[in-house]
Design an enzyme around this catalytic site. Sequence first.
Site, PDB file in Angstrom:
ATOM      1  N   GLY A  13       0.981  -1.078   0.134  1.00 19.72           N
ATOM      2  CA  GLY A  13      -0.331  -0.064  -0.022  1.00 19.72           C
ATOM      3  C   GLY A  13       0.842   1.119  -0.060  1.00 19.72           C
ATOM      4  O   GLY A  13       2.116   1.173  -0.392  1.00 19.72           O
ATOM      5  N   ALA A  15       2.063   2.959   2.504  1.00 17.87           N
ATOM      6  CA  ALA A  15       3.357   3.078   3.497  1.00 17.87           C
ATOM      7  C   ALA A  15       4.371   2.078   2.871  1.00 17.87           C
ATOM      8  O   ALA A  15       5.542   2.488   2.932  1.00 17.87           O
ATOM      9  CB  ALA A  15       2.922   2.357   4.946  1.00 17.87           C
ATOM     10  N   GLU A 113     -12.692  18.640   6.479  1.00 15.65           N
ATOM     11  CA  GLU A 113     -13.087  17.473   6.837  1.00 15.65           C
ATOM     12  C   GLU A 113     -13.793  17.710   8.300  1.00 15.65           C
ATOM     13  O   GLU A 113     -13.289  18.760   9.072  1.00 15.65           O
ATOM     14  CB  GLU A 113     -12.555  16.258   6.619  1.00 15.65           C
ATOM     15  N   HIS A 229     -16.566   4.428  10.076  1.00  7.70           N
ATOM     16  CA  HIS A 229     -16.979   5.699   9.083  1.00  7.70           C
ATOM     17  C   HIS A 229     -18.325   5.792   9.268  1.00  7.70           C
ATOM     18  O   HIS A 229     -19.183   4.958   8.897  1.00  7.70           O
ATOM     19  CB  HIS A 229     -16.350   5.264   7.587  1.00  7.70           C
ATOM     20  N   ARG A 275     -15.700  11.860  14.297  1.00  3.80           N
ATOM     21  CA  ARG A 275     -16.438  10.654  13.715  1.00  3.80           C
ATOM     22  C   ARG A 275     -16.871   9.933  14.611  1.00  3.80           C
ATOM     23  O   ARG A 275     -18.138   9.056  14.146  1.00  3.80           O
ATOM     24  CB  ARG A 275     -15.435   9.920  12.762  1.00  3.80           C
ATOM     25  N   HIS A 334     -13.816   1.250   9.163  1.00  3.91           N
ATOM     26  CA  HIS A 334     -13.120   2.014   8.340  1.00  3.91           C
ATOM     27  C   HIS A 334     -11.427   2.070   8.850  1.00  3.91           C
ATOM     28  O   HIS A 334     -10.476   2.148   7.712  1.00  3.91           O
ATOM     29  CB  HIS A 334     -13.520   3.511   8.352  1.00  3.91           C
ATOM     30  N   ARG A 369      -9.204   8.725  15.458  1.00  2.90           N
ATOM     31  CA  ARG A 369      -8.683   9.205  14.256  1.00  2.90           C
ATOM     32  C   ARG A 369      -8.978  10.344  13.586  1.00  2.90           C
ATOM     33  O   ARG A 369     -10.390  10.389  13.324  1.00  2.90           O
ATOM     34  CB  ARG A 369      -8.116   8.107  13.166  1.00  2.90           C
TER      35      ARG A 369
END
Length: 504
Positions: A13, A15, A113, A229, A275, A334, A369
């Site tokens: 991915g 990272a 956001e 999420h 969230r 999520h 997060r």
Amino acid sequence: MSKNCDVLIIGAGLAGLFLALKLAPRKCVVLSPAPVGNAASSAWAQGGIAAALSKADSPELHAKDTINAGAGLVDEVVANLVAHEGPQRVYNLLEYGVPFDKKENGELALSLEAAHSLPRVARVAGDLAGREIMKSLIALATKAENIEIIENHTALSLLQNSNGQICGAIIKGDGDVFHINASQTILATGGIGGLYAVTTNPMQSRGQGLGMAARCGAMIADPEFVQFHPTAINIGKDPAPLASEALRGEGADLVDRFGVPFMKKYHELGNLAPRDIVARAVFTENHSGKRAFLDATKAIGDEFPNHFPTVFASCMDANIDPRIQPIPVTPAVHYHMGGIVADMWGKTTLQGLSAIGECSSTGLHGANRLASNSLLEAIVFAGRCAERLKGQETEDVKFDAPEIIPEVMDKTNQKAFRMLMSADLGVVRNKNDMTRLEHLLADYAETFDKWIPNELITMQLMVKAAIARKESRGSHFRSDFTQLDTNARHSYLLVEDEGNIKIL
């Protein structure tokens, strides 16, 4: 059969690939369980990367927002480090060819956001950030002389010698099982979404890296903190398509089936509340019978195909036209805040093993997060890990211990435990449900002769920590302990030689 390499990166991915590119000229092998990019959550990220990139913003303000969102468990030193190094890493991506959205004056176009003080999320083509970032990195990685990518191969377990040092992994692919011996091994294996019935993650993300590391004695932190999420598109797809948080940043409204907005009764920030609060509100509305919808007909309307093409396509595939209809939504797993404990250079508690990206626990995310901080964490710590490894000499490490080849969960039990994880370790939790799940996991573990599956270890760690946390904090909400404990503490866990899980 075995293969030797200098640096082994398990996971392809953001990272893993960013680390591989930054390692040059040091050679590395990157292991991908599917064609590179296909099994990575990074490619599915819609929002973008949060960083202090505007004149009005500052790393200090970004760090403050991160700390506030994390419900008392963010490491403030790490938050400030990531916020200060973040902008340069975004510029690295620009240098790598990532086509971030820009304004007419050439500045980056930034989105707002939830829980951010001001717009700071760099996006690509509206909601295609993850895909386009991965496309740019894959193009570079496949041509880089220092990188060998092995596709369609999976790590079964880590190689750990008699001194406790990690020296590679046991790999499976094309019907063969073999060793890759490495002087340095890095886990970049992603999250745990595939352990749940409703998730926005690829099915390959089942916490295997976390389980592999824990089996070898790596310290694990905060595995109970799972971010849901709030606005996965509720159309019965698996994985669930995502309605990006940026939609609410643009003014979309969460409403019930009667069209009545409901977020203000849950939090003063309404649609842009943290969230965990939005996820519980959506969960509550759905379970009350009023149901939950995201209404972007006024805020986005006819601009949907251009500004949010991924969301638009997902809706239209389900015969929902988001230009004129509200989108049915539900919480979905999520992101995993917990993971393998890693320091500010990616080092774990085991010699020879590093962890970066979602499978790690750096202290950045705390109990909740901050939106779009995940891709930022991936590139910051991948870059720092590369700096550390480039300065080290290659070590000739010998594997001199018995192999560990875990057994595999069959499809029937995978499906059953996905449903159980969502029911008993979901958005709202309680002791009875979690204890039931803990016992079912223990009973299932007894059915294996020797080495239980990696993801089973991960699930046991998650439920053990969740039962022990007798409070509601961030993403961990207990209906039987709704209050916040005055003592903000992390969970630290170890798997002992006998397989018992010890909470430190």
